[in-house]
Structures are given as structure tokens and as C-alpha cells.
Motif scaffolding. Structure first.
Motif, PDB file in Angstrom:
ATOM      1  N   GLY A   1      35.705  54.201  55.186  1.00  0.00           N
ATOM      2  CA  GLY A   1      36.623  53.203  54.631  1.00  0.00           C
ATOM      3  C   GLY A   1      38.092  53.579  54.678  1.00  0.00           C
ATOM      4  O   GLY A   1      38.953  52.737  54.394  1.00  0.00           O
ATOM      5  N   HIS A   2      38.407  54.833  55.038  1.00  0.00           N
ATOM      6  CA  HIS A   2      39.809  55.257  55.077  1.00  0.00           C
ATOM      7  C   HIS A   2      40.671  54.369  55.977  1.00  0.00           C
ATOM      8  O   HIS A   2      41.868  54.215  55.737  1.00  0.00           O
ATOM      9  CB  HIS A   2      39.917  56.695  55.606  1.00  0.00           C
ATOM     10  CG  HIS A   2      38.969  57.663  54.976  1.00  0.00           C
ATOM     11  ND1 HIS A   2      38.096  58.424  55.721  1.00  0.00           N
ATOM     12  CD2 HIS A   2      38.744  57.997  53.692  1.00  0.00           C
ATOM     13  CE1 HIS A   2      37.375  59.194  54.914  1.00  0.00           C
ATOM     14  NE2 HIS A   2      37.754  58.933  53.678  1.00  0.00           N
ATOM     15  N   SER A   3      40.050  53.812  57.019  1.00  0.00           N
ATOM     16  CA  SER A   3      40.817  53.023  57.989  1.00  0.00           C
ATOM     17  C   SER A   3      40.679  51.531  57.768  1.00  0.00           C
ATOM     18  O   SER A   3      41.113  50.734  58.610  1.00  0.00           O
ATOM     19  CB  SER A   3      40.372  53.382  59.412  1.00  0.00           C
ATOM     20  OG  SER A   3      38.973  53.214  59.563  1.00  0.00           O
TER      21      SER A   3
ATOM     22  N   PHE B   1      40.897  52.175  44.694  1.00  0.00           N
ATOM     23  CA  PHE B   1      42.272  52.254  44.213  1.00  0.00           C
ATOM     24  C   PHE B   1      42.530  51.192  43.149  1.00  0.00           C
ATOM     25  O   PHE B   1      42.116  50.045  43.300  1.00  0.00           O
ATOM     26  CB  PHE B   1      43.259  52.070  45.371  1.00  0.00           C
ATOM     27  CG  PHE B   1      43.152  53.121  46.440  1.00  0.00           C
ATOM     28  CD1 PHE B   1      43.712  54.379  46.268  1.00  0.00           C
ATOM     29  CD2 PHE B   1      42.467  52.859  47.626  1.00  0.00           C
ATOM     30  CE1 PHE B   1      43.622  55.354  47.250  1.00  0.00           C
ATOM     31  CE2 PHE B   1      42.367  53.826  48.620  1.00  0.00           C
ATOM     32  CZ  PHE B   1      42.943  55.081  48.427  1.00  0.00           C
ATOM     33  N   ASP B   2      43.198  51.609  42.103  1.00  0.00           N
ATOM     34  CA  ASP B   2      43.611  50.691  41.048  1.00  0.00           C
ATOM     35  C   ASP B   2      44.632  49.695  41.618  1.00  0.00           C
ATOM     36  O   ASP B   2      45.510  50.070  42.399  1.00  0.00           O
ATOM     37  CB  ASP B   2      44.230  51.483  39.891  1.00  0.00           C
ATOM     38  CG  ASP B   2      44.658  50.595  38.750  1.00  0.00           C
ATOM     39  OD1 ASP B   2      45.840  50.194  38.739  1.00  0.00           O
ATOM     40  OD2 ASP B   2      43.825  50.302  37.878  1.00  0.00           O
ATOM     41  N   TYR B   3      44.516  48.435  41.196  1.00  0.00           N
ATOM     42  CA  TYR B   3      45.419  47.430  41.746  1.00  0.00           C
ATOM     43  C   TYR B   3      46.865  47.611  41.287  1.00  0.00           C
ATOM     44  O   TYR B   3      47.786  47.105  41.928  1.00  0.00           O
ATOM     45  CB  TYR B   3      44.924  46.020  41.443  1.00  0.00           C
ATOM     46  CG  TYR B   3      43.901  45.556  42.457  1.00  0.00           C
ATOM     47  CD1 TYR B   3      44.271  45.318  43.779  1.00  0.00           C
ATOM     48  CD2 TYR B   3      42.572  45.383  42.105  1.00  0.00           C
ATOM     49  CE1 TYR B   3      43.339  44.909  44.717  1.00  0.00           C
ATOM     50  CE2 TYR B   3      41.624  44.973  43.042  1.00  0.00           C
ATOM     51  CZ  TYR B   3      42.021  44.749  44.354  1.00  0.00           C
ATOM     52  OH  TYR B   3      41.098  44.356  45.296  1.00  0.00           O
ATOM     53  N   GLY B   4      47.076  48.343  40.198  1.00  0.00           N
ATOM     54  CA  GLY B   4      48.446  48.671  39.826  1.00  0.00           C
ATOM     55  C   GLY B   4      49.107  49.505  40.903  1.00  0.00           C
ATOM     56  O   GLY B   4      50.275  49.266  41.276  1.00  0.00           O
TER      57      GLY B   4
ATOM     58  N   GLU C   1      46.450  39.745  47.339  1.00  0.00           N
ATOM     59  CA  GLU C   1      45.407  38.758  47.069  1.00  0.00           C
ATOM     60  C   GLU C   1      44.294  38.818  48.120  1.00  0.00           C
ATOM     61  O   GLU C   1      43.112  38.630  47.801  1.00  0.00           O
ATOM     62  CB  GLU C   1      46.014  37.353  47.016  1.00  0.00           C
ATOM     63  CG  GLU C   1      46.803  37.082  45.746  1.00  0.00           C
ATOM     64  CD  GLU C   1      46.003  37.407  44.485  1.00  0.00           C
ATOM     65  OE1 GLU C   1      44.868  36.889  44.358  1.00  0.00           O
ATOM     66  OE2 GLU C   1      46.493  38.193  43.653  1.00  0.00           O
ATOM     67  N   ILE C   2      44.659  39.094  49.364  1.00  0.00           N
ATOM     68  CA  ILE C   2      43.642  39.263  50.411  1.00  0.00           C
ATOM     69  C   ILE C   2      42.759  40.473  50.094  1.00  0.00           C
ATOM     70  O   ILE C   2      41.533  40.421  50.236  1.00  0.00           O
ATOM     71  CB  ILE C   2      44.319  39.428  51.787  1.00  0.00           C
ATOM     72  CG1 ILE C   2      44.967  38.109  52.221  1.00  0.00           C
ATOM     73  CG2 ILE C   2      43.304  39.888  52.839  1.00  0.00           C
ATOM     74  CD1 ILE C   2      45.816  38.215  53.467  1.00  0.00           C
TER      75      ILE C   2
ATOM     76  N   GLY D   1      37.218  43.493  46.358  1.00  0.00           N
ATOM     77  CA  GLY D   1      36.812  43.671  44.964  1.00  0.00           C
ATOM     78  C   GLY D   1      37.884  43.233  43.985  1.00  0.00           C
ATOM     79  O   GLY D   1      39.070  43.453  44.210  1.00  0.00           O
ATOM     80  N   GLN D   2      37.472  42.617  42.895  1.00  0.00           N
ATOM     81  CA  GLN D   2      38.406  42.079  41.902  1.00  0.00           C
ATOM     82  C   GLN D   2      38.933  43.139  40.945  1.00  0.00           C
ATOM     83  O   GLN D   2      40.097  43.102  40.555  1.00  0.00           O
ATOM     84  CB  GLN D   2      37.719  40.964  41.095  1.00  0.00           C
ATOM     85  CG  GLN D   2      37.524  39.683  41.873  1.00  0.00           C
ATOM     86  CD  GLN D   2      38.835  39.016  42.251  1.00  0.00           C
ATOM     87  OE1 GLN D   2      39.747  38.895  41.435  1.00  0.00           O
ATOM     88  NE2 GLN D   2      38.952  38.608  43.508  1.00  0.00           N
ATOM     89  N   ASN D   3      38.098  44.091  40.543  1.00  0.00           N
ATOM     90  CA  ASN D   3      38.491  45.054  39.511  1.00  0.00           C
ATOM     91  C   ASN D   3      39.312  46.207  40.065  1.00  0.00           C
ATOM     92  O   ASN D   3      40.216  46.721  39.405  1.00  0.00           O
ATOM     93  CB  ASN D   3      37.257  45.592  38.793  1.00  0.00           C
ATOM     94  CG  ASN D   3      36.504  44.494  38.068  1.00  0.00           C
ATOM     95  OD1 ASN D   3      37.114  43.566  37.530  1.00  0.00           O
ATOM     96  ND2 ASN D   3      35.184  44.575  38.064  1.00  0.00           N
ATOM     97  N   TYR D   4      38.969  46.648  41.260  1.00  0.00           N
ATOM     98  CA  TYR D   4      39.726  47.683  41.951  1.00  0.00           C
ATOM     99  C   TYR D   4      39.486  47.493  43.441  1.00  0.00           C
ATOM    100  O   TYR D   4      38.525  46.843  43.858  1.00  0.00           O
ATOM    101  CB  TYR D   4      39.319  49.089  41.506  1.00  0.00           C
ATOM    102  CG  TYR D   4      37.833  49.307  41.403  1.00  0.00           C
ATOM    103  CD1 TYR D   4      37.044  49.503  42.543  1.00  0.00           C
ATOM    104  CD2 TYR D   4      37.192  49.283  40.163  1.00  0.00           C
ATOM    105  CE1 TYR D   4      35.676  49.677  42.448  1.00  0.00           C
ATOM    106  CE2 TYR D   4      35.820  49.461  40.067  1.00  0.00           C
ATOM    107  CZ  TYR D   4      35.077  49.657  41.216  1.00  0.00           C
ATOM    108  OH  TYR D   4      33.714  49.818  41.126  1.00  0.00           O
ATOM    109  N   PHE D   5      40.372  48.043  44.241  1.00  0.00           N
ATOM    110  CA  PHE D   5      40.266  47.883  45.685  1.00  0.00           C
ATOM    111  C   PHE D   5      39.319  48.939  46.234  1.00  0.00           C
ATOM    112  O   PHE D   5      39.623  50.128  46.234  1.00  0.00           O
ATOM    113  CB  PHE D   5      41.642  48.002  46.344  1.00  0.00           C
ATOM    114  CG  PHE D   5      41.592  47.993  47.855  1.00  0.00           C
ATOM    115  CD1 PHE D   5      40.927  46.984  48.522  1.00  0.00           C
ATOM    116  CD2 PHE D   5      42.218  48.988  48.599  1.00  0.00           C
ATOM    117  CE1 PHE D   5      40.865  46.972  49.909  1.00  0.00           C
ATOM    118  CE2 PHE D   5      42.166  48.980  49.974  1.00  0.00           C
ATOM    119  CZ  PHE D   5      41.498  47.969  50.640  1.00  0.00           C
ATOM    120  N   ASP D   6      38.145  48.501  46.686  1.00  0.00           N
ATOM    121  CA  ASP D   6      37.128  49.367  47.258  1.00  0.00           C
ATOM    122  C   ASP D   6      37.230  49.255  48.782  1.00  0.00           C
ATOM    123  O   ASP D   6      36.940  48.205  49.360  1.00  0.00           O
ATOM    124  CB  ASP D   6      35.740  48.936  46.771  1.00  0.00           C
ATOM    125  CG  ASP D   6      34.633  49.882  47.210  1.00  0.00           C
ATOM    126  OD1 ASP D   6      34.645  50.305  48.381  1.00  0.00           O
ATOM    127  OD2 ASP D   6      33.748  50.186  46.388  1.00  0.00           O
TER     128      ASP D   6
END
Length: 372
Positions: free
Chosen positions: A180-182, A219-222, A235-236, A242-247
Motif C-alpha cells: 500500500g505504500h504506493s 493515517f489520521d485524516y488530520g 474527499e477522494i 476509509g472514513q475513519n482513517y486513510f488505509d
């Protein structure tokens, strides 16, 4: 550079990986993921597959480790100079991090197969004049720093990598995300394809290697909002990652038309971690010619001619007399122990059962299983 011109004439598979292990003096790998990436590149070159790889330059390496008298690991820089191995391209691209344009340049290394094929590897580098000091360090360390540093690296690899391929003139028909790094390359592809996920899914393939949840970047969305200021982009990421954090793995899976793990068992574990996704299984292999010792190469040459071009011939290894296999094994073992003793002076002997663990003794690799 002639090899690069040849590659530009073909429609390529672009293979993105945070780490690539090609040679020990180019310290851009930490372990198995990089080793596998290197073997994928070697095999692509052997088969003359139209293939280009993209990674970060990581010119300060992962780390070189030593042990103190108490057995504690001490980490040291493992620096190397890309100018000693690669050609610097004149092309530069930019990515936006926070409100700053970060310039990226590229070093090109060409891997040449022993049977004639070539694969160009693009090493992305932010140590560019005009970048701010902190931005020049983004591509210094493999997996270095904190979450902020890691996300900056993933912006450079994914978004910057796609832009660099375009700037260099590559025609790409498939983008392969090795972990997922890329995955942020899919964000760039969405922007290039009118935010049409169907078009992007046709372009992307995702391979996951990690059997534990902690190994998938989140990653936290903040933080995401701080580094990626564009609200539409954020938003994309929410929509597909993921809604809670970016996976990053979810983002990659949602935008790929093919997903695979690296063994049947691993695909089952990954499906349990991420229910609802079809995760196929492709068992990892190695580049046989690279990892065979000179003694076994000689043996295979005698009994299995052309094995280096057709490694499936190794299924006939039972035809080789056991005594000759044992002698090749002992010759390789003696060389290894002699080298260890030469470098360390620890006094290993040939007759004691010795078990080695390469690179990293990490808990998720279940190292204690060797004692059962």
C-alpha cells in the motif's frame, strides 16, 4: 540510456515498490519485500517483459545493524551514492506537500539480465536545489521517521512516480502496487481520468504481503489534511480509503481490478483482515539463478542444462546423485562460515548446526518457530 529509449517504445507495466533489493551496495531494501521486488525485476528482464520499476532513492539506506556485548541492536546509517551506479535525468516534476511545491528528480538504473533483457528502475530523489531543507530529506531513509515523514514519502512515490513516468515519456498499460505504500498513484490516476474509478481499476493491480493489521499503513485524516491541502483530494481518499482513517491498502484494493496475496494461506488471512474483497493467491518465488551458489550452478549446468532460462527444470533435481548435492552443499557452507569468521572472528565451525536469521528479527515473522 539506450536501454531507456528502447523501453520508451513499448507499453510498460509500471511496478511501484517502496523498497527494491538489487545489490547489497545499493541499500534500498529492508527485507523480504525488497528482495521479492528485486527478483520480480530480474525475472521480467529474463522474460523480456516490458517493465519499468519505480522506487525512492533512500540514499541513507535502511540501517546497518551491530550488536553490543549485551545483545542489543545498534542502528547505523547505511549511506550510498547514486551517482556511482546510476544516471541522473534532466527531467523534474513537482508534487504539492502542505502548500509547498516539492521538486523531484530521477536517477535511472538499468538492470541487465544475464540472458540479455533489461529493466529500467527509476529512483525518485527530493534532494533537489530549491527545495526546503526538510523536503530535501524526504527520500533519505527507507521507512525512516514518523507518520508525517512516511506520508510525505508515499506522496512522492505514488503521485510523484506517476508524474515522473509521464515526464520521461513512458507509456504505461498497467500499474502494479507492491504493498500500500504506493497506493497514492491511484489518486493521481483518478485525476488524470476524470475521477472515473472504473478506468483506474482497469489500470491497477495490487499485491499485499503483510499478514498482520499493524503492517498496513493507516493515517489520521488530520495529518492527511495537513499534508494534502486539496479538499477534493481528501474527499477522494475518504471515499475509497476509509472514513475513519486513510488505509492505504483499502484505497489500493478499491481501485484495482486484481488483488493478490503471496500464498494461499496469506490470501485467507488477508481476506479475514479485509472482508468483502476477493484476494487471490500467487505463491512467491525466487530468481533461481541469482540465489544459487556457484557450486549448485555448476551442478545444475551439468545435469539440468538451460535451467537458468527454464527454472521449472529444477523439478528434475532428483536425478542428481545425492552425494554430489551433499558436496555442493558442504562447499557452499564452508565458504559462508569462512566468510563469517573472516569478518567477525567468532570462530564458527563446520560441524555445529547453525541457524541464521537474515536482516531483521521481528516478532511478526515468528522467529521462535525455529525452536519447535
Amino acid at each position: 540510456m539506450d536501454n531507456l529509449h528502447e523501453a520508451l517504445e513499448r507499453q510498460n507495466i509500471a511496478y511501484f515498490s517502496m523498497e527494491i533489493g538489487l545489490r547489497s551496495d545499493i541499500a534500498t531494501y529492508a527485507g523480504g519485500l525488497g528482495g521479492l521486488a528485486g527478483d520480480a525485476i530480474r525475472s521480467a528482464a529474463d522474460l523480456n517483459i516490458p517493465f519499468v520499476a519505480v522506487t525512492l532513492v533512500s540514499n541513507k539506506g535502511y540501517f546497518r545493524q551491530t550488536l553490543d556485548p549485551a545483545g542489543n541492536q545498534i542502528e547505523h546509517k547505511d549511506e550510498w551514492n547514486p551517482a556511482h551506479f546510476m544516471t541522473l535525468c534532466k527531467e523534474e516534476v513537482k508534487v504539492k506537500i502542505q502548500d509547498r511545491d516539492v521538486k523531484i528528480r530521477a536517477w535511472i538504473y538499468t538492470y541487465k539480465s544475464h540472458i540479455g533483457g533489461c529493466v529500467p528502475i527509476i529512483f525518485l530523489d527530493t534532494n533537489v536545489e530549491g527545495n526546503e531543507s526538510e523536503d530535501r530529506k524526504i527520500t533519505d531513509f527507507l521507512y525512516g521517521g514518523d507518520q508525517r515523514y512516511r506520508l510525505k514519502q508515499e506522496i512522492v512515490l505514488g503521485i510523484g512516480g506517476v508524474r515522473m513516468l509521464n515526464a520521461l515519456g513512458f507509456r504505461v498499460r498497467k500499474y502494479h502496487m507492491n504493498e500500500g505504500h504506493s497506493s497514492l498513484l491511484a489518486l493521481e490516476l483518478l485525476k488524470q481520468n476524470s475521477v472515473d474509478p472504473k478506468k483506474v481499476k482497469e489500470l491497477c493491480i495490487f499485491t499485499t504481503h503483510t499478514p498482520v493489521e499493524a503492517g498496513h499503513d493507516k493515517f489520521d485524516y488530520g495529518l492527511v489534511k495537513d499534508l494534502i491541502k486539496d479538499k477534493n483530494n481528501v474527499e477522494i481518499l475518504r471515499k475509497f480509503g476509509g472514513q475513519n482513517y486513510f488505509d492505504t491498502s483499502i484505497f489500493a484494493m478499491n481501485l484495482s481490478n486484481y488483488i493478490n496475496g503471496v500464498t494461499k494461506r496469506h490470501s485467507q488471512i488477508s481476506s479475514a483482515l479485509y472482508p468483502g474483497y476477493k484476494i487471490n493467491a500467487i505463491t512467491n518465488g525466487v530468481h533461481s539463478y541469482t540465489w544459487a551458489s556457484p557450486y549448485f550452478r555448476k551442478l545444475y549446468d551439468r545435469y539440468l542444462p538451460d535451467w537458468e532460462n527454464e527454472p521449472e527444470l529444477l523439478i528434475r533435481v532428483g536425478e542428481i546423485p545425492d552425494t554430489e548435492i551433499w558436496e555442493a552443499h558442504w562447499s557452499a557452507k564452508r565458504d559462508l562460515i569462512d566468510e563469517v569468521n573472516k569478518k567477525t572472528g567468532v570462530g564458527m565451525d563446520y560441524d555445529t548446526l547453525t541457524i541464521g536469521f537474515a536482516r531483521r528479527m521481528t516478532s511478526y515473522k515468528r522467529p521462535t518457530l525455529i525452536f519447535f
